[in-house]
Design a protein around this motif. Structure first.
Motif, PDB file in Angstrom:
ATOM      1  N   THR A 160      -3.437  -4.596   7.595  1.00 19.56           N
ATOM      2  CA  THR A 160      -2.621  -4.144   6.480  1.00 19.56           C
ATOM      3  C   THR A 160      -1.434  -3.335   6.963  1.00 19.56           C
ATOM      4  O   THR A 160      -1.506  -2.632   7.968  1.00 19.56           O
ATOM      5  CB  THR A 160      -3.479  -3.346   5.469  1.00 19.56           C
ATOM      6  N   ARG A 161      -0.358  -3.467   6.256  1.00 19.69           N
ATOM      7  CA  ARG A 161       0.870  -2.742   6.555  1.00 19.69           C
ATOM      8  C   ARG A 161       0.760  -1.335   6.003  1.00 19.69           C
ATOM      9  O   ARG A 161       0.422  -1.128   4.847  1.00 19.69           O
ATOM     10  CB  ARG A 161       2.035  -3.484   5.903  1.00 19.69           C
ATOM     11  N   GLY A 162       1.043  -0.362   6.848  1.00 16.38           N
ATOM     12  CA  GLY A 162       1.070   1.032   6.421  1.00 16.38           C
ATOM     13  C   GLY A 162       2.499   1.445   6.114  1.00 16.38           C
ATOM     14  O   GLY A 162       3.336   0.634   5.733  1.00 16.38           O
ATOM     15  N   ALA A 163       2.769   2.702   6.343  1.00 16.56           N
ATOM     16  CA  ALA A 163       4.071   3.269   6.009  1.00 16.56           C
ATOM     17  C   ALA A 163       5.157   2.854   6.997  1.00 16.56           C
ATOM     18  O   ALA A 163       4.889   2.631   8.171  1.00 16.56           O
ATOM     19  CB  ALA A 163       3.969   4.793   5.978  1.00 16.56           C
ATOM     20  N   LEU A 164       6.388   2.793   6.495  1.00 21.22           N
ATOM     21  CA  LEU A 164       7.595   2.740   7.319  1.00 21.22           C
ATOM     22  C   LEU A 164       8.229   4.106   7.143  1.00 21.22           C
ATOM     23  O   LEU A 164       8.690   4.465   6.058  1.00 21.22           O
ATOM     24  CB  LEU A 164       8.545   1.637   6.857  1.00 21.22           C
TER      25      LEU A 164
ATOM     26  N   THR B   4      -4.282   7.336   9.500  1.00 23.00           N
ATOM     27  CA  THR B   4      -3.490   8.278   8.719  1.00 23.00           C
ATOM     28  C   THR B   4      -2.053   7.790   8.623  1.00 23.00           C
ATOM     29  O   THR B   4      -1.435   7.463   9.633  1.00 23.00           O
ATOM     30  CB  THR B   4      -3.514   9.668   9.394  1.00 23.00           C
ATOM     31  N   GLU B   5      -1.529   7.740   7.398  1.00 24.34           N
ATOM     32  CA  GLU B   5      -0.146   7.317   7.201  1.00 24.34           C
ATOM     33  C   GLU B   5       0.809   8.413   7.636  1.00 24.34           C
ATOM     34  O   GLU B   5       0.632   9.583   7.282  1.00 24.34           O
ATOM     35  CB  GLU B   5       0.117   6.983   5.734  1.00 24.34           C
ATOM     36  N   VAL B   6       1.819   8.016   8.434  1.00 27.72           N
ATOM     37  CA  VAL B   6       2.851   8.971   8.819  1.00 27.72           C
ATOM     38  C   VAL B   6       3.632   9.359   7.573  1.00 27.72           C
ATOM     39  O   VAL B   6       3.717   8.610   6.617  1.00 27.72           O
ATOM     40  CB  VAL B   6       3.802   8.399   9.901  1.00 27.72           C
ATOM     41  N   GLY B   7       4.174  10.533   7.590  1.00 29.62           N
ATOM     42  CA  GLY B   7       4.951  11.003   6.444  1.00 29.62           C
ATOM     43  C   GLY B   7       4.090  11.713   5.432  1.00 29.62           C
ATOM     44  O   GLY B   7       4.260  12.901   5.203  1.00 29.62           O
TER      45      GLY B   7
ATOM     46  N   GLN C   7       7.071   1.677  11.842  1.00 32.93           N
ATOM     47  CA  GLN C   7       6.296   0.846  10.923  1.00 32.93           C
ATOM     48  C   GLN C   7       4.854   0.811  11.399  1.00 32.93           C
ATOM     49  O   GLN C   7       4.560   0.356  12.499  1.00 32.93           O
ATOM     50  CB  GLN C   7       6.841  -0.580  10.869  1.00 32.93           C
ATOM     51  N   GLN C   8       3.950   1.316  10.561  1.00 39.55           N
ATOM     52  CA  GLN C   8       2.527   1.314  10.913  1.00 39.55           C
ATOM     53  C   GLN C   8       1.839   0.049  10.432  1.00 39.55           C
ATOM     54  O   GLN C   8       2.147  -0.470   9.362  1.00 39.55           O
ATOM     55  CB  GLN C   8       1.810   2.501  10.263  1.00 39.55           C
ATOM     56  N   LEU C   9       0.884  -0.419  11.243  1.00 42.22           N
ATOM     57  CA  LEU C   9      -0.029  -1.493  10.865  1.00 42.22           C
ATOM     58  C   LEU C   9      -1.426  -1.020  11.224  1.00 42.22           C
ATOM     59  O   LEU C   9      -1.635  -0.428  12.294  1.00 42.22           O
ATOM     60  CB  LEU C   9       0.288  -2.781  11.620  1.00 42.22           C
ATOM     61  N   PHE C  10      -2.388  -1.266  10.336  1.00 39.57           N
ATOM     62  CA  PHE C  10      -3.773  -0.910  10.604  1.00 39.57           C
ATOM     63  C   PHE C  10      -4.590  -2.200  10.642  1.00 39.57           C
ATOM     64  O   PHE C  10      -4.520  -3.013   9.724  1.00 39.57           O
ATOM     65  CB  PHE C  10      -4.315   0.021   9.523  1.00 39.57           C
ATOM     66  N   ILE C  11      -5.364  -2.374  11.703  1.00 39.07           N
ATOM     67  CA  ILE C  11      -6.178  -3.572  11.883  1.00 39.07           C
ATOM     68  C   ILE C  11      -7.639  -3.142  11.927  1.00 39.07           C
ATOM     69  O   ILE C  11      -8.087  -2.521  12.891  1.00 39.07           O
ATOM     70  CB  ILE C  11      -5.791  -4.315  13.180  1.00 39.07           C
ATOM     71  N   GLY C  12      -8.371  -3.451  10.861  1.00 38.30           N
ATOM     72  CA  GLY C  12      -9.795  -3.134  10.799  1.00 38.30           C
ATOM     73  C   GLY C  12     -10.591  -4.204  11.517  1.00 38.30           C
ATOM     74  O   GLY C  12     -10.381  -5.393  11.294  1.00 38.30           O
ATOM     75  N   VAL C  13     -11.486  -3.772  12.402  1.00 34.49           N
ATOM     76  CA  VAL C  13     -12.277  -4.707  13.199  1.00 34.49           C
ATOM     77  C   VAL C  13     -13.764  -4.393  13.063  1.00 34.49           C
ATOM     78  O   VAL C  13     -14.149  -3.268  12.781  1.00 34.49           O
ATOM     79  CB  VAL C  13     -11.843  -4.674  14.690  1.00 34.49           C
TER      80      VAL C  13
ATOM     81  N   CYS D 114       0.851  -1.166   0.000  1.00 35.50           N
ATOM     82  CA  CYS D 114       0.000   0.000   0.000  1.00 35.50           C
ATOM     83  C   CYS D 114       0.890   1.220   0.000  1.00 35.50           C
ATOM     84  O   CYS D 114       1.931   1.234   0.609  1.00 35.50           O
ATOM     85  CB  CYS D 114      -0.881   0.031   1.251  1.00 35.50           C
ATOM     86  N   SER D 115       0.457   2.256  -0.638  1.00 39.64           N
ATOM     87  CA  SER D 115       1.256   3.468  -0.671  1.00 39.64           C
ATOM     88  C   SER D 115       0.371   4.657  -0.463  1.00 39.64           C
ATOM     89  O   SER D 115      -0.758   4.702  -0.922  1.00 39.64           O
ATOM     90  CB  SER D 115       1.964   3.566  -2.023  1.00 39.64           C
ATOM     91  N   GLY D 116       0.866   5.635   0.223  1.00 40.19           N
ATOM     92  CA  GLY D 116       0.141   6.867   0.440  1.00 40.19           C
ATOM     93  C   GLY D 116       0.600   7.934  -0.526  1.00 40.19           C
ATOM     94  O   GLY D 116       0.466   9.111  -0.243  1.00 40.19           O
TER      95      GLY D 116
END
Length: 188
Positions: free
Chosen positions: A149-153, A97-100, A158-164, A11-13
């Protein structure tokens, strides 16, 4: 054995607007038999933040993640290469929100648990290991996790987003031999 899907691309922001989930590829899932001091780990709820103690700042490389369904919770395990103990923060967020970049990130689910691994090795660092696992997981049979899903490094985070499906209690803890970070989200 549960059956699910793994996100095959990253994934890319980099684009404007919300980042979108990549193409889904079917895969099989197996329950995770991660042993650890589970009974001793604190449990957090919506509005709480789980934070590890200070780390070694050694630059562990997160390399992938795995998913499993257990009787009382869904479990996400993040695998690492390198020496040291992972450090993290984890809390529910209203706007992933993706860092960076500052871009919002589309994640399936009514609520999103954001896990940020701090002190992660940057790809340009000596002995860093690239993320080789899937960029994300969409379980087809789970109790509460709908997407991970893996977000930005970015700058060692390193971000991870977990949808529940709902903001349930969770716990986060590290295990050794091999090094990994465990995120349990309890079933309603």
């Amino acid at each position: 054995m549960a059956v699910g899907s793994v996100l095959a691309a990253g994934c890319s922001g980099d684009s404007s607007g919300p980042a979108t989930a990549p193409t889904v590829t079917p895969t099989s899932e197996t329950p995770l038999d991660e042993d650890g001091p589970v009974e001793d780990e604190p449990v957090f709820g919506e509005g709480d933040q789980s934070t590890s103690g200070p780390g070694d700042e050694v630059g562990l490389s997160p390399t992938g993640m795995r998913f499993g369904v257990h009787e009382d919770f869904d479990r996400l395990v993040i695998d690492f290469e390198g020496e040291g103990e992972p450090t993290w923060t984890a809390e529910y967020t209203d706007t992933p929100t993706e860092v960076g970049s500052g871009d919002t990130f589309d994640v399936t689910g009514e609520s999103v648990l954001e896990v940020t691994i701090t002190g992660a090795a940057l790809p340009t660092e000596e002995e860093a290991v690239d993320w080789s696992g899937a960029a994300g997981i969409i379980p087809q049979s789970s109790g509460v996790i709908e997407q991970a899903t893996r977000g930005a490094l970015f700058e060692g985070n390193q971000q991870l987003f977990i949808g529940v499906s709902s903001a349930e209690d969770f716990r986060v803890f590290a295990l050794e031999d091999p090094t990994r970070l465990v995120v349990d989200v309890f079933h309603p």
